[in-house]
Scaffold this motif. Structure first.
Motif, PDB file in Angstrom:
ATOM      1  N   ARG A 599       0.863  -1.184   0.000  1.00  0.00           N
ATOM      2  CA  ARG A 599       0.000   0.000   0.000  1.00  0.00           C
ATOM      3  C   ARG A 599       0.898   1.232   0.000  1.00  0.00           C
ATOM      4  O   ARG A 599       1.705   1.411   0.928  1.00  0.00           O
ATOM      5  CB  ARG A 599      -0.918   0.030   1.221  1.00  0.00           C
ATOM      6  CG  ARG A 599      -1.847  -1.180   1.343  1.00  0.00           C
ATOM      7  CD  ARG A 599      -2.610  -1.150   2.661  1.00  0.00           C
ATOM      8  NE  ARG A 599      -3.414  -2.334   2.853  1.00  0.00           N
ATOM      9  CZ  ARG A 599      -4.675  -2.457   2.476  1.00  0.00           C
ATOM     10  NH1 ARG A 599      -5.280  -1.432   1.875  1.00  0.00           N
ATOM     11  NH2 ARG A 599      -5.352  -3.574   2.693  1.00  0.00           N
ATOM     12  N   THR A 601       1.292   5.648  -1.212  1.00  0.00           N
ATOM     13  CA  THR A 601       0.689   6.920  -1.593  1.00  0.00           C
ATOM     14  C   THR A 601       1.783   7.841  -2.123  1.00  0.00           C
ATOM     15  O   THR A 601       2.817   8.038  -1.459  1.00  0.00           O
ATOM     16  CB  THR A 601      -0.004   7.581  -0.393  1.00  0.00           C
ATOM     17  OG1 THR A 601      -1.028   6.708   0.096  1.00  0.00           O
ATOM     18  CG2 THR A 601      -0.628   8.909  -0.793  1.00  0.00           C
ATOM     19  N   TRP A 605      -1.777  10.174  -5.731  1.00  0.00           N
ATOM     20  CA  TRP A 605      -1.936   8.838  -6.294  1.00  0.00           C
ATOM     21  C   TRP A 605      -1.890   7.799  -5.177  1.00  0.00           C
ATOM     22  O   TRP A 605      -1.082   7.900  -4.247  1.00  0.00           O
ATOM     23  CB  TRP A 605      -0.836   8.551  -7.320  1.00  0.00           C
ATOM     24  CG  TRP A 605      -0.890   9.438  -8.536  1.00  0.00           C
ATOM     25  CD1 TRP A 605      -0.272  10.648  -8.694  1.00  0.00           C
ATOM     26  CD2 TRP A 605      -1.601   9.189  -9.745  1.00  0.00           C
ATOM     27  NE1 TRP A 605      -0.549  11.177  -9.922  1.00  0.00           N
ATOM     28  CE2 TRP A 605      -1.373  10.290 -10.604  1.00  0.00           C
ATOM     29  CE3 TRP A 605      -2.404   8.147 -10.198  1.00  0.00           C
ATOM     30  CZ2 TRP A 605      -1.924  10.378 -11.873  1.00  0.00           C
ATOM     31  CZ3 TRP A 605      -2.952   8.230 -11.464  1.00  0.00           C
ATOM     32  CH2 TRP A 605      -2.717   9.331 -12.294  1.00  0.00           C
ATOM     33  N   GLN A 606      -2.764   6.787  -5.280  1.00  0.00           N
ATOM     34  CA  GLN A 606      -2.795   5.699  -4.306  1.00  0.00           C
ATOM     35  C   GLN A 606      -2.706   4.356  -5.024  1.00  0.00           C
ATOM     36  O   GLN A 606      -3.311   4.162  -6.087  1.00  0.00           O
ATOM     37  CB  GLN A 606      -4.093   5.726  -3.474  1.00  0.00           C
ATOM     38  CG  GLN A 606      -4.242   6.946  -2.585  1.00  0.00           C
ATOM     39  CD  GLN A 606      -4.915   8.101  -3.275  1.00  0.00           C
ATOM     40  OE1 GLN A 606      -5.768   7.893  -4.136  1.00  0.00           O
ATOM     41  NE2 GLN A 606      -4.546   9.313  -2.914  1.00  0.00           N
ATOM     42  N   TRP A 607      -1.941   3.452  -4.432  1.00  0.00           N
ATOM     43  CA  TRP A 607      -1.767   2.118  -4.990  1.00  0.00           C
ATOM     44  C   TRP A 607      -1.904   1.095  -3.863  1.00  0.00           C
ATOM     45  O   TRP A 607      -1.305   1.226  -2.797  1.00  0.00           O
ATOM     46  CB  TRP A 607      -0.397   1.988  -5.641  1.00  0.00           C
ATOM     47  CG  TRP A 607       0.058   0.565  -5.812  1.00  0.00           C
ATOM     48  CD1 TRP A 607       0.947  -0.128  -5.039  1.00  0.00           C
ATOM     49  CD2 TRP A 607      -0.378  -0.351  -6.822  1.00  0.00           C
ATOM     50  NE1 TRP A 607       1.104  -1.403  -5.496  1.00  0.00           N
ATOM     51  CE2 TRP A 607       0.297  -1.582  -6.598  1.00  0.00           C
ATOM     52  CE3 TRP A 607      -1.261  -0.265  -7.892  1.00  0.00           C
ATOM     53  CZ2 TRP A 607       0.115  -2.693  -7.392  1.00  0.00           C
ATOM     54  CZ3 TRP A 607      -1.448  -1.373  -8.696  1.00  0.00           C
ATOM     55  CH2 TRP A 607      -0.773  -2.566  -8.445  1.00  0.00           C
ATOM     56  N   SER A 608      -2.724   0.084  -4.108  1.00  0.00           N
ATOM     57  CA  SER A 608      -2.929  -0.967  -3.122  1.00  0.00           C
ATOM     58  C   SER A 608      -2.983  -2.313  -3.839  1.00  0.00           C
ATOM     59  O   SER A 608      -3.692  -2.462  -4.848  1.00  0.00           O
ATOM     60  CB  SER A 608      -4.222  -0.740  -2.336  1.00  0.00           C
ATOM     61  OG  SER A 608      -4.498  -1.837  -1.495  1.00  0.00           O
ATOM     62  N   SER A 609      -2.246  -3.294  -3.325  1.00  0.00           N
ATOM     63  CA  SER A 609      -2.232  -4.625  -3.926  1.00  0.00           C
ATOM     64  C   SER A 609      -2.050  -5.668  -2.833  1.00  0.00           C
ATOM     65  O   SER A 609      -1.129  -5.571  -2.012  1.00  0.00           O
ATOM     66  CB  SER A 609      -1.099  -4.742  -4.948  1.00  0.00           C
ATOM     67  OG  SER A 609      -1.048  -6.050  -5.479  1.00  0.00           O
ATOM     68  N   ASN A 630      -6.207  -5.591  -6.567  1.00  0.00           N
ATOM     69  CA  ASN A 630      -5.365  -4.448  -6.926  1.00  0.00           C
ATOM     70  C   ASN A 630      -6.237  -3.213  -7.118  1.00  0.00           C
ATOM     71  O   ASN A 630      -7.278  -3.272  -7.788  1.00  0.00           O
ATOM     72  CB  ASN A 630      -4.588  -4.733  -8.213  1.00  0.00           C
ATOM     73  CG  ASN A 630      -3.703  -5.964  -8.072  1.00  0.00           C
ATOM     74  OD1 ASN A 630      -2.619  -5.905  -7.516  1.00  0.00           O
ATOM     75  ND2 ASN A 630      -4.189  -7.094  -8.584  1.00  0.00           N
ATOM     76  N   ASP A 631      -5.799  -2.104  -6.542  1.00  0.00           N
ATOM     77  CA  ASP A 631      -6.563  -0.856  -6.599  1.00  0.00           C
ATOM     78  C   ASP A 631      -5.594   0.283  -6.909  1.00  0.00           C
ATOM     79  O   ASP A 631      -4.634   0.512  -6.169  1.00  0.00           O
ATOM     80  CB  ASP A 631      -7.270  -0.618  -5.264  1.00  0.00           C
ATOM     81  CG  ASP A 631      -8.277   0.516  -5.353  1.00  0.00           C
ATOM     82  OD1 ASP A 631      -8.248   1.269  -6.330  1.00  0.00           O
ATOM     83  OD2 ASP A 631      -9.108   0.645  -4.427  1.00  0.00           O
ATOM     84  N   PHE A 632      -5.847   0.994  -8.023  1.00  0.00           N
ATOM     85  CA  PHE A 632      -5.013   2.126  -8.436  1.00  0.00           C
ATOM     86  C   PHE A 632      -5.935   3.324  -8.652  1.00  0.00           C
ATOM     87  O   PHE A 632      -6.903   3.240  -9.414  1.00  0.00           O
ATOM     88  CB  PHE A 632      -4.263   1.794  -9.725  1.00  0.00           C
ATOM     89  CG  PHE A 632      -3.338   2.883 -10.183  1.00  0.00           C
ATOM     90  CD1 PHE A 632      -2.182   3.167  -9.484  1.00  0.00           C
ATOM     91  CD2 PHE A 632      -3.632   3.628 -11.316  1.00  0.00           C
ATOM     92  CE1 PHE A 632      -1.320   4.171  -9.911  1.00  0.00           C
ATOM     93  CE2 PHE A 632      -2.783   4.632 -11.741  1.00  0.00           C
ATOM     94  CZ  PHE A 632      -1.621   4.905 -11.031  1.00  0.00           C
ATOM     95  N   GLY A 642     -10.439   5.778 -10.143  1.00  0.00           N
ATOM     96  CA  GLY A 642      -9.475   4.697 -10.064  1.00  0.00           C
ATOM     97  C   GLY A 642      -9.946   3.445 -10.764  1.00  0.00           C
ATOM     98  O   GLY A 642     -11.038   3.387 -11.336  1.00  0.00           O
ATOM     99  N   LYS A 644     -10.014  -0.898 -10.128  1.00  0.00           N
ATOM    100  CA  LYS A 644      -9.856  -1.977  -9.169  1.00  0.00           C
ATOM    101  C   LYS A 644     -10.020  -3.312  -9.878  1.00  0.00           C
ATOM    102  O   LYS A 644     -10.971  -3.503 -10.634  1.00  0.00           O
ATOM    103  CB  LYS A 644     -10.879  -1.857  -8.040  1.00  0.00           C
ATOM    104  CG  LYS A 644     -10.689  -2.878  -6.932  1.00  0.00           C
ATOM    105  CD  LYS A 644     -11.624  -2.612  -5.771  1.00  0.00           C
ATOM    106  CE  LYS A 644     -11.368  -3.593  -4.629  1.00  0.00           C
ATOM    107  NZ  LYS A 644     -12.270  -3.330  -3.481  1.00  0.00           N
TER     108      LYS A 644
END
Length: 648
Positions: A599, A601, A605-609, A630-632, A642, A644
């Motif tokens: 995760r 930031t 921009w945010q990125w989560s995987s 995955n969430d961008f 975003g 997902k």
């Protein structure tokens, strides 16, 4: 909010915190310019500002302009005649009402509500909400925050050394324990004593107990595609007529905790036990819904006793020791609904170590009313199979009739169905089984729940070898008796669980003094005996699914869980971790699971995987399970856009 403020990088002696005005004062100017990570919760209001129900600016000008008002003289009240002194604030109301009717006598009702807050002595504080009214209703579950308008309590506090609280309370486990997790609402008393031995050693002791309002249960709901609700909640024995205690529920949708409220994720009707999801989440048949809550079953009077004891060596938070104990028991001789007879008690005593049993209780009716629903007892034969006895609605025929209670036993688990009838009540009809499978949902029995007892004791210790290496260990003992009337099957009542965890954290880039990047590594081991009974699940809500299990626990085999974790973290920019876990259930299961959790930031921009891989070997099957989420996204001033991707 007191009790929620934590600081990384400073000791308690390096700062002072003004909770009311939200001001942090540093004791030394050398800390200026250094990054400090603060974590805390806030109240939804500014407690430093004056609050009034009405403004005097709107009232006083009318009196000044009125020529009939000559002088406004404040009424002086002698200090000896005041109900509350200047250090004690009291608000409330006293009501009187009169009711009369053509079919009742004259009745005078009185009610009182009183709220107190302040000091009754130089070192003694009081907070109280006292009322003589008893409202048999619960707040509606359509808002995020619930106000307990019928909650009665009294709290006395002497400095920071002693606190006594009585009334309608909620007990939560203290300390950072692993197995000792539960929440209970009860009416009773708690006493907390804080002992300070010297500048670095102190102890906290809490003792309490009372009448428990409800019991904990966990429901897994099977959703219907396109149906937002309502979804019915059930008790631990499948009971349908339950009352959910307000504010005790936790609703998880696909492993994510939902927020209550019409403008949020769901609403709940506590009185009938039904949950409905809002339009923020469109329910599909593939969704996973898990709901935990407390409910009032009213089978027996139930009480609890508990104690929490913790010793802390505060210098560098080096050592913490804890002893925790909880006891909860039904009073087997204080049944409420139904009120047990001697024959029913003897029947439960012979039932063994079970949670609920069904007892036939059809009685020949000698005295009855014309409107009462009664049955004839008959024998019948279908396809060469004899069924005896069965009960048939008697109608107006009152010769040799029986008074028969019926209970819901589940779909296709009974031989009777509910009919649509003009009779003044419910009428049940017998239907023959098909290929040995019952076709009804009801049986002519009374469901009797057995009185139960649960105990849990946990020994907890945490030791910091340095500011980088910390060890935690915990040993828990449980004792659960499913039937206090019976001694049969008590050999499996006791269980044990153990947890060991080592964690290493260090700052990255030692040459850069203000860096917040840290490296983290840890190992842990866990053992749970097959007879161990938790008060509340200590597993993550989707633990059983991540390891391809039918449930979090099993009574057929003990289990071991070992794991390692390593990665990097930054309080502002995010974290990346890799973890490996091994799960074994003796003689049945061996599973290996890998997970990569990232995760981050970067400005807006945010990125989560979160990606995982499971390889599981069981006696009857071998399975592999791959999952990635995955969430961008990018945040703008008022919107967030975003992409997902969810794959299993």
């Amino acid at each position: 909010m007191p009790g929620t403020f934590t600081v990384q990088g400073l000791d308690a002696s390096d700062y002072q915190l003004d909770y009311t005005n939200a001001v942090l004062r540093l004791a030394d100017s050398s800390f200026l310019g250094r990054p400090i990570l603060l974590k805390y919760k806030v109240f939804p209001m500014d407690l430093s500002k004056p609050v009034a129900h009405k403004s005097t600016d709107r009232i006083l000008p009318r009196f000044v302009q009125d020529p009939t008002v000559r002088d406004l003289v404040p009424l002086s009240i002698p200090s000896d005649d005041r109900l509350f002194d200047s250090d004690l604030q009291g608000t409330g109301s006293v009501s009187r009402s009169v009711s009369v009717g053509n079919n009742q006598n004259f009745v005078l009702d009185a009610g009182m509500n009183l709220q107190l807050a302040g000091r009754i002595a130089p070192d003694v504080e009081i907070v109280a909400n006292i009322t003589d009214e008893n409202l048999p209703v619960q707040p509606e579950g359509n808002t995020r925050y619930i106000k307990d308008f019928n909650k009665i309590y009294l709290q006395l506090k002497y400095k920071e050394l002693l606190k006594v609280t009585a009334g309608d309370l909620e007990v939560l486990p203290t300390g950072d324990t692993y197995f000792y997790k539960f929440v209970r609402q009860f009416t009773g008393l708690t006493v907390q004593v804080n002992s300070v031995f010297d500048s670095v050693n102190r102890m906290t002791n809490i003792v309490g107990g009372g009448i428990t309002k409800g019991k904990f249960v966990r429901n897994q709901i099977t959703p219907i595609h396109g149906v937002q609700g309502p979804y019915k909640l059930y008790g631990s024995q499948g009971e349908t007529n339950i009352v959910v205690l307000s504010g005790t529920e936790k609703v998880f949708l696909d492993g994510v905790l939902m927020t209550r409220g019409q403008d949020n994720d769901y609403v709940i009707d506590y009185n009938v036990g039904e949950v409905t999801f809002t339009a923020k989440h469109l329910i599909a048949s593939t969704n996973r819904i898990v709901i935990t809550f407390e409910y009032s079953d009213r089978y027996y009077s139930r009480y609890n006793l508990f104690t929490d004891n913790e010793f802390q060596h505060e210098k560098l938070n080096k050592l913490t020791l804890g002893v925790h104990f909880f006891h909860e028991q039904d009073l087997k001789n204080r049944s409420i609904q139904p009120e047990l007879t001697e024959n029913q008690m003897q029947f439960l005593a012979s039932a063994g170590d079970v949670g609920t049993v069904a007892m036939a209780s059809a009685l020949l009716a000698e005295d009855y009313t014309l409107s009462e629903i009664l049955y004839h007892q008959k024998d019948t034969m279908v396809d060469g199979v004899a069924y005896s006895p069965i009960y048939v609605y008697a109608g107006t025929d009152r010769h040799n009739v029986y008074r028969v209670p019926f209970s819901y036993v589940g779909a296709n688990k009974g031989n009777y169905i509910l009919l649509q009838s003009v009779a003044n009540g419910k009428v049940y009809q017998w239907v023959a089984p098909v290929n040995g499978i019952p076709q009804g949902d009801y049986e002519p029995v009374v469901q009797l729940n057995t009185p139960k007892m649960n105990e849990l004791m946990a020994l907890h210790a945490t030791y910091a070898f340095s500011d980088k290496l910390t060890a935690m260990t915990e040993l828990a003992f449980s004792y659960a008796d499913n039937n206090l009337f019976s001694k049969s099957g008590d050999k499996d009542n006791a269980g044990i669980a153990y947890k060991l965890k080592l964690e290493y954290r260090t700052k990255l880039g030692q040459r850069v003094r203000d860096t917040l990047w840290r490296y983290r590594a840890g190992i842990d081991y866990e053992f749970v005996h097959k007879n161990y009974t938790p008060l509340k699940s200590f597993r993550p809500v989707e633990y059983y699914r991540e390891y391809n299990l039918e449930s979090d626990y099993t009574s057929t085999a003990s289990e071991q869980l070992a794991g390692i974790v390593t990665g990097f973290e930054h309080p502002l920019k995010g974290s990346t971790y890799y973890s490996f876990n091994w799960l074994a259930r003796f003689g049945d299961l061996s599973a290996f699971r890998h997970e990569l959790n990232s995760r981050h930031t970067f400005n807006s921009w945010q990125w989560s995987s979160i990606s995982s891989y499971l390889a599981s070997n069981q006696q009857i099957q071998k399975s592999q399970f791959v999952k990635t989420v995955n969430d961008f996204s990018k945040s703008f001033s008022k919107i967030k856009i975003g992409l997902k991707k969810y794959l299993e």
